[in-house]
Design a protein around this motif. Structure first.
Motif, PDB file in Angstrom:
ATOM      1  N   GLY A   8       0.816  -1.215   0.000  1.00  0.00           N
ATOM      2  CA  GLY A   8       0.000   0.000   0.000  1.00  0.00           C
ATOM      3  C   GLY A   8       0.843   1.255   0.000  1.00  0.00           C
ATOM      4  N   VAL A   9       1.961   1.229   0.726  1.00  0.00           N
ATOM      5  CA  VAL A   9       2.877   2.365   0.766  1.00  0.00           C
ATOM      6  C   VAL A   9       3.437   2.649  -0.627  1.00  0.00           C
ATOM      7  CG1 VAL A   9       5.143   3.155   1.586  1.00  0.00           C
ATOM      8  CG2 VAL A   9       3.530   2.097   3.187  1.00  0.00           C
ATOM      9  N   VAL A  10       3.868   1.598  -1.312  1.00  0.00           N
ATOM     10  CA  VAL A  10       4.561   1.748  -2.594  1.00  0.00           C
ATOM     11  C   VAL A  10       3.604   2.019  -3.753  1.00  0.00           C
ATOM     12  CG1 VAL A  10       6.076   0.611  -4.280  1.00  0.00           C
ATOM     13  CG2 VAL A  10       6.471   0.296  -1.823  1.00  0.00           C
ATOM     14  N   PHE A  11       2.450   1.337  -3.759  1.00  0.00           N
ATOM     15  CA  PHE A  11       1.579   1.403  -4.937  1.00  0.00           C
ATOM     16  C   PHE A  11       0.238   2.082  -4.712  1.00  0.00           C
ATOM     17  CE2 PHE A  11       4.412  -2.211  -5.783  1.00  0.00           C
ATOM     18  CZ  PHE A  11       4.919  -1.811  -7.021  1.00  0.00           C
ATOM     19  N   GLY A  12      -0.019   2.540  -3.490  1.00  0.00           N
ATOM     20  CA  GLY A  12      -1.277   3.224  -3.235  1.00  0.00           C
ATOM     21  C   GLY A  12      -2.404   2.260  -2.928  1.00  0.00           C
ATOM     22  N   PRO A  13      -3.589   2.787  -2.598  1.00  0.00           N
ATOM     23  CA  PRO A  13      -4.686   1.936  -2.115  1.00  0.00           C
ATOM     24  C   PRO A  13      -5.292   1.019  -3.168  1.00  0.00           C
ATOM     25  CG  PRO A  13      -5.421   4.205  -2.389  1.00  0.00           C
ATOM     26  CD  PRO A  13      -3.932   4.212  -2.582  1.00  0.00           C
ATOM     27  N   LEU A  14      -5.488   1.504  -4.401  1.00  0.00           N
ATOM     28  CA  LEU A  14      -6.165   0.698  -5.411  1.00  0.00           C
ATOM     29  C   LEU A  14      -5.298  -0.449  -5.918  1.00  0.00           C
ATOM     30  CD1 LEU A  14      -8.612   0.153  -7.170  1.00  0.00           C
ATOM     31  CD2 LEU A  14      -7.721   1.816  -8.828  1.00  0.00           C
ATOM     32  N   VAL A  15      -4.131  -0.108  -6.459  1.00  0.00           N
ATOM     33  CA  VAL A  15      -3.219  -1.137  -6.968  1.00  0.00           C
ATOM     34  C   VAL A  15      -2.740  -2.021  -5.821  1.00  0.00           C
ATOM     35  CG1 VAL A  15      -1.011  -1.573  -8.136  1.00  0.00           C
ATOM     36  CG2 VAL A  15      -2.478   0.297  -8.905  1.00  0.00           C
ATOM     37  N   GLY A  16      -2.480  -1.419  -4.676  1.00  0.00           N
ATOM     38  CA  GLY A  16      -2.036  -2.181  -3.503  1.00  0.00           C
ATOM     39  C   GLY A  16      -3.065  -3.211  -3.084  1.00  0.00           C
ATOM     40  N   ALA A  17      -4.347  -2.809  -3.071  1.00  0.00           N
ATOM     41  CA  ALA A  17      -5.417  -3.731  -2.684  1.00  0.00           C
ATOM     42  C   ALA A  17      -5.537  -4.881  -3.683  1.00  0.00           C
ATOM     43  CB  ALA A  17      -6.746  -2.985  -2.584  1.00  0.00           C
ATOM     44  N   ILE A  18      -5.439  -4.564  -4.975  1.00  0.00           N
ATOM     45  CA  ILE A  18      -5.531  -5.602  -6.011  1.00  0.00           C
ATOM     46  C   ILE A  18      -4.395  -6.608  -5.872  1.00  0.00           C
ATOM     47  CG2 ILE A  18      -5.378  -6.042  -8.503  1.00  0.00           C
ATOM     48  CD1 ILE A  18      -6.800  -3.331  -8.910  1.00  0.00           C
ATOM     49  N   GLY A  71     -13.009 -13.991   2.602  1.00  0.00           N
ATOM     50  CA  GLY A  71     -12.351 -13.869   3.900  1.00  0.00           C
ATOM     51  C   GLY A  71     -11.197 -12.887   3.935  1.00  0.00           C
ATOM     52  N   ILE A  72     -10.447 -12.801   2.824  1.00  0.00           N
ATOM     53  CA  ILE A  72      -9.219 -11.972   2.863  1.00  0.00           C
ATOM     54  C   ILE A  72      -9.385 -10.581   2.243  1.00  0.00           C
ATOM     55  CG2 ILE A  72      -7.672 -13.951   2.976  1.00  0.00           C
ATOM     56  CD1 ILE A  72      -7.971 -12.043  -0.268  1.00  0.00           C
ATOM     57  N   ILE A  73     -10.459 -10.353   1.524  1.00  0.00           N
ATOM     58  CA  ILE A  73     -10.633  -9.045   0.882  1.00  0.00           C
ATOM     59  C   ILE A  73     -10.650  -7.888   1.894  1.00  0.00           C
ATOM     60  CG2 ILE A  73     -12.389  -7.603  -0.251  1.00  0.00           C
ATOM     61  CD1 ILE A  73     -12.810  -9.860  -2.249  1.00  0.00           C
ATOM     62  N   PRO A  74     -11.402  -7.985   3.010  1.00  0.00           N
ATOM     63  CA  PRO A  74     -11.421  -6.853   3.951  1.00  0.00           C
ATOM     64  C   PRO A  74     -10.035  -6.479   4.488  1.00  0.00           C
ATOM     65  CG  PRO A  74     -13.216  -8.362   4.418  1.00  0.00           C
ATOM     66  CD  PRO A  74     -12.339  -9.052   3.432  1.00  0.00           C
ATOM     67  N   THR A  75      -9.269  -7.467   4.933  1.00  0.00           N
ATOM     68  CA  THR A  75      -7.947  -7.159   5.488  1.00  0.00           C
ATOM     69  C   THR A  75      -6.970  -6.710   4.402  1.00  0.00           C
ATOM     70  OG1 THR A  75      -7.423  -9.529   5.363  1.00  0.00           O
ATOM     71  CG2 THR A  75      -8.125  -8.671   7.493  1.00  0.00           C
ATOM     72  N   SER A  76      -7.080  -7.286   3.209  1.00  0.00           N
ATOM     73  CA  SER A  76      -6.192  -6.897   2.110  1.00  0.00           C
ATOM     74  C   SER A  76      -6.388  -5.431   1.752  1.00  0.00           C
ATOM     75  CB  SER A  76      -6.451  -7.774   0.880  1.00  0.00           C
ATOM     76  OG  SER A  76      -6.113  -9.114   1.131  1.00  0.00           O
ATOM     77  N   ILE A  77      -7.643  -5.005   1.700  1.00  0.00           N
ATOM     78  CA  ILE A  77      -7.957  -3.601   1.417  1.00  0.00           C
ATOM     79  C   ILE A  77      -7.489  -2.717   2.565  1.00  0.00           C
ATOM     80  CG2 ILE A  77      -9.847  -1.947   1.117  1.00  0.00           C
ATOM     81  CD1 ILE A  77     -11.374  -4.133  -0.386  1.00  0.00           C
ATOM     82  N   LEU A  78      -7.714  -3.191   3.782  1.00  0.00           N
ATOM     83  CA  LEU A  78      -7.331  -2.427   4.975  1.00  0.00           C
ATOM     84  C   LEU A  78      -5.821  -2.182   5.004  1.00  0.00           C
ATOM     85  CD1 LEU A  78      -8.723  -1.256   7.514  1.00  0.00           C
ATOM     86  CD2 LEU A  78      -8.083  -3.352   8.706  1.00  0.00           C
ATOM     87  N   TYR A  79      -5.034  -3.212   4.708  1.00  0.00           N
ATOM     88  CA  TYR A  79      -3.572  -3.067   4.691  1.00  0.00           C
ATOM     89  C   TYR A  79      -3.135  -2.074   3.624  1.00  0.00           C
ATOM     90  CZ  TYR A  79      -3.431  -7.298   7.585  1.00  0.00           C
ATOM     91  OH  TYR A  79      -3.604  -8.214   8.589  1.00  0.00           O
TER      92      TYR A  79
END
Length: 223
Positions: free
Chosen positions: A86-96, A177-185
């Motif tokens: 998330g730090v390197v690629f931002g929220p959208l790309v990071g979440a994907i 199961g993992i989408i919420p935490t993946s987006i959160l991170y």
């Protein structure tokens, strides 16, 4: 036969751990400029931010592969890599990246655990399986279990493998199961990058509230 099975198990684990160590070394070297700038008191914030966000496809591949491998090894966390993405690629790309890597990694973990048994994992998975089978919708409850920090993901993967869901259903269970935490991170990492304390406080508060709610129900799944 048992000796050969144990040997394959330990060789497989050793290979995965060596792979993780190798990937971590490559990533540290890859981020060497960023690290030097971070610890240089004369570095401007703007220069550091531009350097961090200058990383491209190769960095994405490295973080993606590391996340996948960490998911496949029982007991290793992926949260730090998720935040870094998330730090390197931002929220959208990071979440994907986080979502796809975690889904693939947990799928590999299911396959790995089917081939190599671990006594402690089997004991924990049996407890969880008994509770899951009592539920009206065991697939939904398995997805929910990924969100409970006290339940290791490899234990959930064990149960998914034992219950013999097909591939499509496995992907559905893991994704939910993992989408919420993946987006959160990813969003948390982006907020750290921007120094957005308001968002960070909101995210931390959200984690605390959700964690508190989940802890009220955790005994039902692990006792």
């Amino acid at each position: 036969m048992n000796t050969k099975s144990n040997l394959r198990k330990y060789v497989g684990m050793a290979a995965l751990i060596l792979l993780v160590m190798g990937l971590l070394l490559i990533i540290v070297l890859h981020f060497s400029v960023d690290i030097k700038l971070f610890f240089n008191p004369n570095t401007s914030t703007e220069l550091l931010k531009n350097q961090v966000r200058s990383h491209g496809f190769l960095t994405a591949c490295l973080l993606f592969v590391l996340t996948v491998v960490l998911c496949a090894i029982p007991g290793l966390p992926t949260s730090i890599i998720g935040v870094l993405t998330g730090v390197v690629f931002g929220p959208l790309v990071g979440a994907i990246l986080n979502i796809t890597a975690n889904v693939l990694g947990n799928m590999l973990s299911i396959s790995f655990l089917k081939r190599f048994s671990f006594k402690k994992g089997q004991e924990l998975s049996e407890k969880l399986k008994k509770q899951i089978l009592k539920q009206k919708h065991p697939d939904v409850m398995l997805s929910f279990c990924y969100m409970i920090p006290v339940i290791p993901s490899f234990v959930i993967n064990y149960v998914i493998g034992v219950l013999k869901f097909n591939r499509v259903k496995q992907i559905q269970i893991i994704s939910l199961g993992i989408i919420p935490t993946s987006i959160l991170y990813a969003f948390g990492g982006n907020s750290l990058f921007k120094g957005d304390m308001k968002t960070i406080i909101i995210l931390v508060s959200l984690i605390f509230v959700v964690g508190t709610i989940i802890s009220l129900f955790k005994k039902e799944f692990i006792s």
